[in-house]
Design a protein around this motif. Sequence first.
Motif, PDB file in Angstrom:
ATOM      1  N   UNK A  84       0.845  -1.196   0.000  1.00 24.06           N
ATOM      2  CA  UNK A  84       0.000   0.000   0.000  1.00 24.06           C
ATOM      3  C   UNK A  84       0.881   1.248   0.000  1.00 24.06           C
ATOM      4  N   UNK A  85       0.278   2.380  -0.284  1.00 21.22           N
ATOM      5  CA  UNK A  85       1.005   3.654  -0.334  1.00 21.22           C
ATOM      6  C   UNK A  85       1.816   3.870   0.935  1.00 21.22           C
ATOM      7  N   UNK A  86       3.112   4.105   0.766  1.00 21.05           N
ATOM      8  CA  UNK A  86       3.984   4.386   1.894  1.00 21.05           C
ATOM      9  C   UNK A  86       4.470   3.163   2.645  1.00 21.05           C
ATOM     10  N   UNK A  87       4.095   1.973   2.193  1.00 22.02           N
ATOM     11  CA  UNK A  87       4.497   0.739   2.870  1.00 22.02           C
ATOM     12  C   UNK A  87       5.526  -0.012   2.043  1.00 22.02           C
ATOM     13  N   UNK A  88       6.132  -1.036   2.641  1.00 18.02           N
ATOM     14  CA  UNK A  88       7.074  -1.901   1.932  1.00 18.02           C
ATOM     15  C   UNK A  88       6.996  -3.302   2.550  1.00 18.02           C
ATOM     16  N   UNK A  89       7.511  -4.275   1.820  1.00 18.95           N
ATOM     17  CA  UNK A  89       7.519  -5.651   2.313  1.00 18.95           C
ATOM     18  C   UNK A  89       8.693  -5.841   3.264  1.00 18.95           C
ATOM     19  N   UNK A  90       8.410  -5.883   4.537  1.00 17.45           N
ATOM     20  CA  UNK A  90       9.437  -6.107   5.549  1.00 17.45           C
ATOM     21  C   UNK A  90       9.436  -7.573   5.970  1.00 17.45           C
ATOM     22  N   UNK A  91      10.493  -7.979   6.659  1.00 18.34           N
ATOM     23  CA  UNK A  91      10.552  -9.348   7.180  1.00 18.34           C
ATOM     24  C   UNK A  91       9.397  -9.603   8.139  1.00 18.34           C
ATOM     25  N   UNK A  92       9.067  -8.601   8.932  1.00 21.48           N
ATOM     26  CA  UNK A  92       7.965  -8.756   9.886  1.00 21.48           C
ATOM     27  C   UNK A  92       6.637  -8.945   9.171  1.00 21.48           C
ATOM     28  N   UNK A  93       6.398  -8.164   8.117  1.00 20.07           N
ATOM     29  CA  UNK A  93       5.149  -8.304   7.375  1.00 20.07           C
ATOM     30  C   UNK A  93       5.072  -9.678   6.707  1.00 20.07           C
ATOM     31  N   UNK A  94       6.169 -10.115   6.100  1.00 19.86           N
ATOM     32  CA  UNK A  94       6.183 -11.430   5.458  1.00 19.86           C
ATOM     33  C   UNK A  94       5.881 -12.539   6.462  1.00 19.86           C
ATOM     34  N   UNK A  95       6.459 -12.439   7.658  1.00 17.40           N
ATOM     35  CA  UNK A  95       6.217 -13.451   8.689  1.00 17.40           C
ATOM     36  C   UNK A  95       4.759 -13.455   9.123  1.00 17.40           C
ATOM     37  N   UNK A  96       4.163 -12.265   9.247  1.00 21.59           N
ATOM     38  CA  UNK A  96       2.762 -12.188   9.664  1.00 21.59           C
ATOM     39  C   UNK A  96       1.827 -12.726   8.577  1.00 21.59           C
ATOM     40  N   UNK A  97       2.173 -12.476   7.320  1.00 20.72           N
ATOM     41  CA  UNK A  97       1.361 -13.022   6.218  1.00 20.72           C
ATOM     42  C   UNK A  97       1.409 -14.550   6.229  1.00 20.72           C
ATOM     43  N   UNK A  98       2.591 -15.107   6.369  1.00 22.79           N
ATOM     44  CA  UNK A  98       2.721 -16.566   6.408  1.00 22.79           C
ATOM     45  C   UNK A  98       1.961 -17.156   7.588  1.00 22.79           C
ATOM     46  N   UNK A  99       2.058 -16.503   8.739  1.00 21.95           N
ATOM     47  CA  UNK A  99       1.357 -16.998   9.923  1.00 21.95           C
ATOM     48  C   UNK A  99      -0.158 -16.963   9.715  1.00 21.95           C
ATOM     49  N   UNK A 100      -0.652 -15.920   9.084  1.00 18.37           N
ATOM     50  CA  UNK A 100      -2.090 -15.813   8.843  1.00 18.37           C
ATOM     51  C   UNK A 100      -2.570 -16.891   7.872  1.00 18.37           C
ATOM     52  N   UNK A 101      -1.795 -17.136   6.819  1.00 18.45           N
ATOM     53  CA  UNK A 101      -2.175 -18.161   5.852  1.00 18.45           C
ATOM     54  C   UNK A 101      -2.190 -19.542   6.502  1.00 18.45           C
ATOM     55  N   UNK A 102      -1.194 -19.792   7.344  1.00 20.58           N
ATOM     56  CA  UNK A 102      -1.145 -21.087   8.037  1.00 20.58           C
ATOM     57  C   UNK A 102      -2.340 -21.249   8.980  1.00 20.58           C
ATOM     58  N   UNK A 103      -2.672 -20.203   9.717  1.00 22.70           N
ATOM     59  CA  UNK A 103      -3.723 -20.295  10.729  1.00 22.70           C
ATOM     60  C   UNK A 103      -5.120 -20.311  10.118  1.00 22.70           C
ATOM     61  N   UNK A 104      -5.329 -19.487   9.090  1.00 25.76           N
ATOM     62  CA  UNK A 104      -6.683 -19.329   8.561  1.00 25.76           C
ATOM     63  C   UNK A 104      -7.007 -20.276   7.421  1.00 25.76           C
ATOM     64  N   UNK A 105      -5.998 -20.758   6.727  1.00 25.12           N
ATOM     65  CA  UNK A 105      -6.246 -21.693   5.631  1.00 25.12           C
ATOM     66  C   UNK A 105      -5.644 -23.052   5.974  1.00 25.12           C
ATOM     67  N   UNK A 106      -4.353 -23.241   5.769  1.00 29.33           N
ATOM     68  CA  UNK A 106      -3.717 -24.507   6.160  1.00 29.33           C
ATOM     69  C   UNK A 106      -2.220 -24.373   5.966  1.00 29.33           C
ATOM     70  N   UNK A 107      -1.424 -25.293   6.520  1.00 29.75           N
ATOM     71  CA  UNK A 107       0.026 -25.229   6.303  1.00 29.75           C
ATOM     72  C   UNK A 107       0.415 -25.314   4.832  1.00 29.75           C
ATOM     73  N   UNK A 108      -0.428 -25.958   4.022  1.00 32.81           N
ATOM     74  CA  UNK A 108      -0.114 -26.093   2.594  1.00 32.81           C
ATOM     75  C   UNK A 108      -0.175 -24.751   1.866  1.00 32.81           C
ATOM     76  N   UNK A 109      -0.874 -23.788   2.453  1.00 31.46           N
ATOM     77  CA  UNK A 109      -1.041 -22.495   1.803  1.00 31.46           C
ATOM     78  C   UNK A 109       0.115 -21.530   2.078  1.00 31.46           C
TER      79      UNK A 109
END
Length: 636
Positions: free
Chosen positions: A558-583
């Motif tokens: 989004x405007x003014x944002x960037x892909x940080x290590x923290x954001x990437x980790x939170x995205x992966x955690x959300x995909x694992x929790x809300x969908x499945x480890x395969x995602x």
Amino acid sequence: MVDEGALLWEPSEAVVRGAKVTRFAEWLGRSGERYDELWGWSVERPEEFWGAVWDYFQVVGTRGEGPVLRGDMPGAEWFAGSTVNYAANALRGDPDRVAVVGRAEDGGRRVYTYGELAGEVGRVRAGLVRLGVRRGDRVAAYLPNAPEALIAFLAAASLGAVWSSCSPDFGASSVADRFAQITPKVLIAVDGYTYNGRWFDRSDVVADIARRLPGLTATVVVGESGTVATGGRVLGWEELRAEAAEPEFEQVPFGHPLWIVYSSGTTGLPKAIVHGHGGIVLEHLKALSFHQDLGEGDVFLWYTTTGWMMWNYLAGGLLVGATVVLYDGSATHPGTDVLWRLAAEEGVTYFGTGAPYIVASMRAGLRPEGLAKVRGVGSTGSPLPPEGFAWLYDVLPDVQLGSFSGGTDVCTGFVGAVPLLPVRAGVIPCRCLGAKVEAFDAEGNPVVGEVGELVVTRPMPSMPVMFWNDPGGERYRESYFADYPGVWRHGDWIKIMDDGSCVIYGRSDSTLNRGGVRMGTSEFYRVVERFPEIADSLVIDTGQLGREGRLLLYVTPAEGESLTDDLAARVKAALRAELSPRHVPDEIHEVPGIPRTLSGKKLEVPVRKILLGTPPEKAANTGAMANPEVLRHFTP
């Protein structure tokens, strides 16, 4: 390297003579015909073929006076006026013969004879009736591949209720996207499960799922605690099965809904695909008996979860009188050889798994032992490369390897093996009986010897009877018949040889396939794009030709944002929790924009082609794009 097409196995005269498909041909009066002749008759005369399958297996039910087949695709009607019940056919085996062996990752083992299984089905059926479940009601399950799942499914089917299941590694959002569409009356769920030696508590997830299901009257909890704080009625499994009762079987029309399985959700919510009692009974009798040569005395294992159609297919082993082995756990814990050891311990005669497990076993240098009883190995989920074929015949030279390809849409294989034909590296021996599979070129013409779209040009009884919540059938027609009117387009690349054998080259659309489980891109986007830091995203699976590739996620911040290590980790955690480890993606990359058409559709297939080496100008029609300049950011 192993040459594609190298001969690895040929059936002996004894194998051909004793094959169940040979006995069927003899019963038909077609003894001595080549397989391609038998196949040709089965697809050119589907009324005769499928009527013969009913009679040959003496299906429990009533044949109506209507025709075997009326009309064509879409909307073909099978066995008009006939009645049948899946559970009645599944439970007719010798009551003293073992029907089910349940094995757990921790070594737990439970065994049920056909008689004991019928008794358990009767108990759970009575419990469902007490909860108000009636014919046509939906029973949803959030269960692992354990005996309770099979028992509950058969109990629901015996009532004429409609079954649907998800694996407990799916997150609440992913499950609710599926079950909320079908408004189940009862949810049966575990409070936790063990995987890779770890315990995963699912109590809160079950409660969350239950709260998202309108019309739910009760939640049945399988587990030691037996309680989940859902806010509605909750009872334990033991309470559900408390009263002994003989199983009864509601005779339903041939196309009455048996279960609801789900597409991957590539566009919008996952499609709720409905299969009928009669079509599944006939298809699974045919596939398991004639193509996998299974029957009484066989022990049938397929590594799967309840969220994959292979679980439904595994249950079909009961239809042919086999013993089915249900394994609840990881395929690689504590070691990669765990499934092979399980097969040896249980005396498995037919061992089924996903192609990636065979490849993993090959790469680990395994040489399984104690498998003298195994005479067939099944592989599906993704194409098995020639090297996987060769490794299997190096360690198990006498088995017949059956590489099958089909889908959730028909709950079976379109193409596969048969005991009458040889096995060649990387090649699927045949098109299955009753499946008029062809390859179409871009103009919709059938081709031989070149890669084309996998299509089916004659109806099959296990094609969906409908999609749930699609009363006019519009979504159903758009899913399979939009490209070639009256012809089923499946979404795979296939090359059919002169002799009827074939090679599958993976998906021709944007559906993802990880570990044999098809997943949809829209499921990713619903999670990823909920992050305020992310404006847009694109997910691509680079797997091809039987090799599982990388799962790549591209995000536009989004405007003014960037892909940080923290954001990437939170995205992966959300995909694992809300969908499945395969995602969980293997890599996440930042890009300045996601390529879209002028109408706003994300260009997943062109990006995948670019990542696999196609020049951007050939992969996409830039004139139809809103932002063609971003394609260069996806060049490998």
